[in-house]
Design an enzyme around this catalytic site. Structure first.
Site, mmCIF file in Angstrom:
data_model
loop_
_atom_site.group_PDB
_atom_site.id
_atom_site.type_symbol
_atom_site.label_atom_id
_atom_site.label_comp_id
_atom_site.label_asym_id
_atom_site.label_seq_id
_atom_site.Cartn_x
_atom_site.Cartn_y
_atom_site.Cartn_z
ATOM 1 C CE LYS A 1 -7.691 12.879 0.815
ATOM 2 N NZ LYS A 1 -7.320 12.069 -0.336
ATOM 3 N NE ARG A 2 -3.206 7.793 7.091
ATOM 4 C CZ ARG A 2 -1.983 7.773 6.579
ATOM 5 N NH1 ARG A 2 -0.962 8.242 7.273
ATOM 6 N NH2 ARG A 2 -1.771 7.271 5.368
ATOM 7 C CB THR B 1 -10.840 4.643 -1.368
ATOM 8 O OG1 THR B 1 -10.611 4.871 0.025
ATOM 9 C CG2 THR B 1 -10.021 3.453 -1.832
ATOM 10 C CE LYS C 1 -3.353 10.155 3.536
ATOM 11 N NZ LYS C 1 -3.857 9.501 2.318
ATOM 12 C CE LYS D 1 -14.556 5.627 0.758
ATOM 13 N NZ LYS D 1 -13.677 5.771 1.920
ATOM 14 C CG HIS E 1 -2.096 -0.896 1.129
ATOM 15 N ND1 HIS E 1 -3.286 -0.528 0.537
ATOM 16 C CD2 HIS E 1 -2.268 -2.163 1.543
ATOM 17 C CE1 HIS E 1 -4.145 -1.538 0.617
ATOM 18 N NE2 HIS E 1 -3.550 -2.541 1.218
#
Length: 914
Positions: A645-646, A756, A651, A760, A450
């Site tokens: 998100k985390r 992901t 990110k 969504k 991952h």
């Protein structure tokens, strides 16, 4: 072996199968020896099964008519200090029909029964007790799930087809109630039943706590996979840990993240689980390997199974998420208690239960590292013991056939100790030789990677591994030596082998030998896959480059997806109904490619109007949630621009925050006329920072500080709101995702394996602003790049830009935004020094090279992408059309497609509909 000396408990058997099965798994791993002899008498054969078999599903199911049952009888016969059951056949009594009805009246009666007899409450008070009413409803629905679950497991046993097993440290399930009701197709009946006792469906859904057994995308992906496995009628099990506490509950105090326990089990436990007290395995730790005796552990705990039924859509098939809880071998030390040593009396229980207490304990200390490794081995060992016991319960005697009956998928590096554990069980317990065990292991295991970040590939010090799992360290050393010998014979260079062999020097801590878990997985499995096309290709040229050069046949891609049931049909019923109306049926819920039919109505003004009304209603729901969680009042007329998100540097929530500062600065400088032309915007950022991740926590503080400044400035008013959404979780996402206009998917190119949340959001009609990274690339290939706002360096460009960073000067707007932070506009600048060091400091001031994630380089292009989004939003007709077309192109991104590919290409598991 042979120390527990326990009598197997009595267990009635009502299966009409010719092969008896039992729901008692012997608690000692070494008792899973000896295959069942097909020539044995019924009494002996049943006794053998009782010693070796692990149950598949429900423990007992009444049947009508005369059946032959097996009743266990105690015997004084002992084998290696273990009592052996003697059984005899007896006639089962006639039993009444206890099947369940699903009409509204029956559901109401069942709710009231559980309210009174399960919960001990007065039925007259149900209308004023929402928490207890939820539990009564949950028990009512879970009974119906259990019926399908039992039927499914019985069918799997009878047909004896190959199973797939998914091992994951995380399963971010979220709430179960609505998912179960929708998959059982009970929504109208449940709504009617609830109305009779004074409730709505929404009130009951809100009363449920999230099953928060995950951190982020990894755990949510695993949960989506389970849904698709059941929907596709695949004979599968998920395996994980039944944590008492989830990741943590995030609180925001004066802008800072603080953490408190997330006790998702509440005080009354989990109404959705089936506790399997008779399915337990011994898990050893520590001690030493003694010549002639084998592994003599210092500590042993029990792993007790808890089945969580997972229903499929449009099928009765219901599979299990089997979670393991840690228990002591002995519940209570009465001798210690009797001499007033009260703490010591329960010490063993507390020590054991720590293993399954908290998801991802903080691991900056040696004790924390040891607990993490304990957790990984605990659930991996229990799962493999369960799998091997199931194989033997099927009457299988040839271990060479194991890979034809079981496929084990290791989700990330957490369960990769499975390579050494399967070897140990095959050799030390089942008596196989090394070469045979090694071939079986490689054929049975597969590994999902991952990450392309080297630091994220898990490693354990040899010292820790040898101390906690001494037998496994021996096995890994042999695997390592054999691998080096084999590769040298093939001409692989010494320098390459030093980098990739399972045991080697830690590049992040030179001088320390470590066990490289990704390398162990690569050597000990038959397949490895990435989770998006670009990620899988990057693996071949980055972190797994040398393995690809040696064993390219192992590499595959399996692009992630999400389940359209939870993430569209169930969480956004307005959009579901509108799509179903446009397509003429709800078949798209099972075949997402049918969304392509929406392209035929994307230009229809009437359909566009319905779509716009649907989106506004979702935004109104979200505005209520934001008010409830943050106190801020936001208008659905504004553009809702969301990144959830985390929190992590790659990110790039920090990039988003600096763009908020830039927007704020520019609005402050505008004339009244210029402001009148702006579209109001609400920027929402949400996510948790790992408790020990200082940089991420500083980013959260900065987001909150910027929001406090912007949201209280009368010069800005409603033109811009910046909101940090606290304690983001699955149930919150089910409101945030449908209410989003524009989603930020802005990771540095080449760092996000897949993502992901992008899927969504796109399924729910949000447009994407993002980089060409992870699954963004494939999404835009499917929906068209013109449906989003792409910016930033490409994967191919990123390395060169980083290498030339010394010669790069960021644009003035970027530096101006950072200068406002440095000037103290958002609090004490010294607190943010780590951010300055990371972005503009001297080399070596931060633990990564300066601006490693390219915030300064990508900033101008990001601001331009935002401006393009703002301009399009002002043309609502064009925006709505792109929203519809985005949804229409999302067929590929169902986990149904992903899991079908895993089943066909890696597992060799076929549908088995009950």
């Amino acid at each position: 072996g042979g120390r527990c000396g326990r009598n197997p408990e009595r267990q009635p058997q009502t299966s009409s199968s010719a092969r008896p099965t039992f729901c008692k798994a012997h608690t000692h791993s070494t008792m899973m020896s000896g295959a069942i002899s097909k020539g044995a008498t019924p009494v002996v054969r049943a006794a053998q099964v009782q010693r070796t078999a692990a149950p598949l599903g429900a423990a007992f199911s009444p049947v009508q008519g005369k059946k032959v049952a097996v009743r266990a009888m105690k015997s004084s016969t002992r084998t290696r200090k273990h009592k052996v059951q003697v059984v005899r056949a007896v006639a089962a009594p006639d039993l009444p029909d206890i099947s369940l009805e699903n009409d509204a009246d029956s559901l109401t009666k069942s709710m009231l029964k559980h309210f009174q007899y399960t919960l001990g409450e007065d039925p007259a008070t149900i209308a004023s007790s929402p928490s207890e009413a939820y539990r009564a409803l949950a028990y009512t629905v879970s009974e119906r799930l259990a019926a399908n679950f039992k039927k499914t497991q019985d069918h799997f046993v009878k047909t004896d087809k190959k199973y797939g097993y998914y091992l994951s440290m995380e399963f971010l399930q979220g709430r179960a109630l609505l998912n179960a009701i929708e998959n059982l197709k009970l929504e109208p009946e449940v709504k009617e039943a609830l109305a009779k006792v004074g409730y709505t469906m929404e009130e009951m859904v809100q009363a449920e706590l999230d099953m928060a057994l995950g951190n982020g995308g990894l755990g949510r992906l695993a949960a989506c996979f389970l849904d698709s496995m059941a929907t596709l009628n695949l004979p599968m099990f998920g395996y994980g840990i039944r944590y008492n506490y989830g990741m943590f509950k995030q609180n925001i105090e004066d802008g800072f993240q603080t953490e408190s326990p997330d006790y998702w089990l509440d005080t009354l436990g989990n109404p959705w689980e089936i506790v399997r007290e008779k399915v337990k395995y011994e898990i050893p730790f520590g001690g030493e390997v003694v010549k002639g005796k084998g592994w003599v552990p210092e500590e042993t705990v029990l792993a007790v199974a808890h089945d969580n039924p997972i229903p499929g859509w449009n099928t009765d098939n219901t599979i299990s998420l089997r979670l393991w809880a840690a228990r002591p071998m002995e519940e209570f030390d009465l001798k210690a208690f009797n001499v007033a040593k009260y703490a010591e009396a329960v010490e063993a229980r507390q020590k054991a239960e720590n293993i399954s207490s908290v998801l991802y304990p903080e691991d900056s200390t040696n004790e924390g590292k040891q607990l993490r490794l304990k957790q990984q081995f605990f659930f991996t060992s229990a799962s493999i013991q369960d799998i091997l016991a199931r194989f033997k319960a099927g009457g299988h005697t040839d271990w060479n056939e194991l890979s034809n009956h079981a496929a084990l998928q290791m989700n990330d590096t957490h369960p990769t100790i499975a390579v050494a554990e399967l070897m140990r069980l095959l050799m030390d317990v089942e008596g196989l030789e090394w070469d045979q065990s090694w071939e079986i292991t490689k054929k049975t295991l597969a590994y999902t990677n991952h990450t392309v970040l080297p630091e994220a590939l898990e490693k354990w010090s040899k010292e820790l591994m040898a101390g906690l799992l001494p037998r496994h360290m021996q096995i890994i050393e042999i695997i390592d030596a054999n691998f080096v010998k084999e590769m040298k014979a093939q001409g692989v260079e010494e320098e390459i082998l030093k980098k990739i062999k399972p045991i080697g020097e830690d590049e992040w801590g030179p001088g320390n030998d470590v066990v490289r878990m990704a390398s162990l997985a690569m050597v000990g499995s038959h397949a490895v896959n990435g989770v998006a096309y670009v990620h899988s290709e990057l693996l071949k040229i980055t972190v797994l480059k040398d393995f690809y050069g040696i064993m390219p046949e192992k590499f595959q891609n399996k692009t992630n997806g999400v389940t359209q049931r939870r993430w569209l049909a169930f969480c956004n019923p307005r959009e579901r109904d509108l799509i179903t109306e446009a397509l003429g049926s709800d078949e798209w819920i099972g075949d997402l490619y049918k969304l392509q039919g929406l392209r035929d109505v994307a230009d229809d003004p009437a359909f566009q109007a319905k779509w716009a009304a649907m989106k506004r209603a979702c935004k109104e729901d979200l505005a209520e949630l934001v008010k409830e969680r943050t106190g801020y009042t936001i208008s659905p007329d504004a553009m809702f621009d969301i990144q959830i998100k985390r929190i992590h540097e790659y990110k790039r929530q920090l990039l988003n925050t600096l763009r908020c500062i830039d927007a704020y600065t520019k609005i402050k400088a505008m004339s009244a006329e210029e402001k009148s032309k702006l579209t109001p915007k609400v920027i929402i950022i949400g996510g948790k920072a790992a408790p020990g991740y200082a940089m991420a926590k500083k980013i959260i503080k900065l987001i909150n500080a910027v929001g406090a400044k912007v949201n209280n400035d009368p010069d800005v008013g409603d033109l811009l709101k910046v909101i940090f959404f606290p304690n983001y979780n699955v149930s919150a996402a089910e409101k945030l995702v449908p209410g989003t206009d524009l989603t930020q998917q802005i990771s540095t190119a080449g760092t996000e394996a897949s993502g992901t949340s992008n899927m969504k959001f796109a399924m729910n009609g949000a447009l994407l602003c993002g980089t060409m990274d992870g699954a963004n690339i494939e999404i835009w290939e499917e929906i068209g790049q013109e449906q989003g706002f792409i910016f930033g360096a490409s994967v191919e460009e990123a390395d060169g830009i980083i290498a030339d960073r010394a010669n790069f000067t960021p644009c003035d707007d970027f530096l101006a935004a950072l200068k406002r932070v440095e000037n103290g506009d958002f609090g004490d600048p010294e607190f943010y020094q780590q951010i300055f060091d990371a972005l503009t400091g001297e080399e070596g001031a931060h633990y990564l090279p300066k601006d490693f994630y390219l915030l300064g380089y990508d900033f101008p292009a990001y601001i331009d992408a935002i401006a393009r989004g703002d301009a399009l939003y002002n043309d609502q007709g064009a925006w709505i059309k792109k929203s519809i077309l985005s949804v229409a192109g999302m067929g590929k991104f169902s986990t149904d497609r992903t899991i079908a590919e895993y089943a066909k290409d890696i597992w060799g598991v076929e549908p088995n509909k009950c």
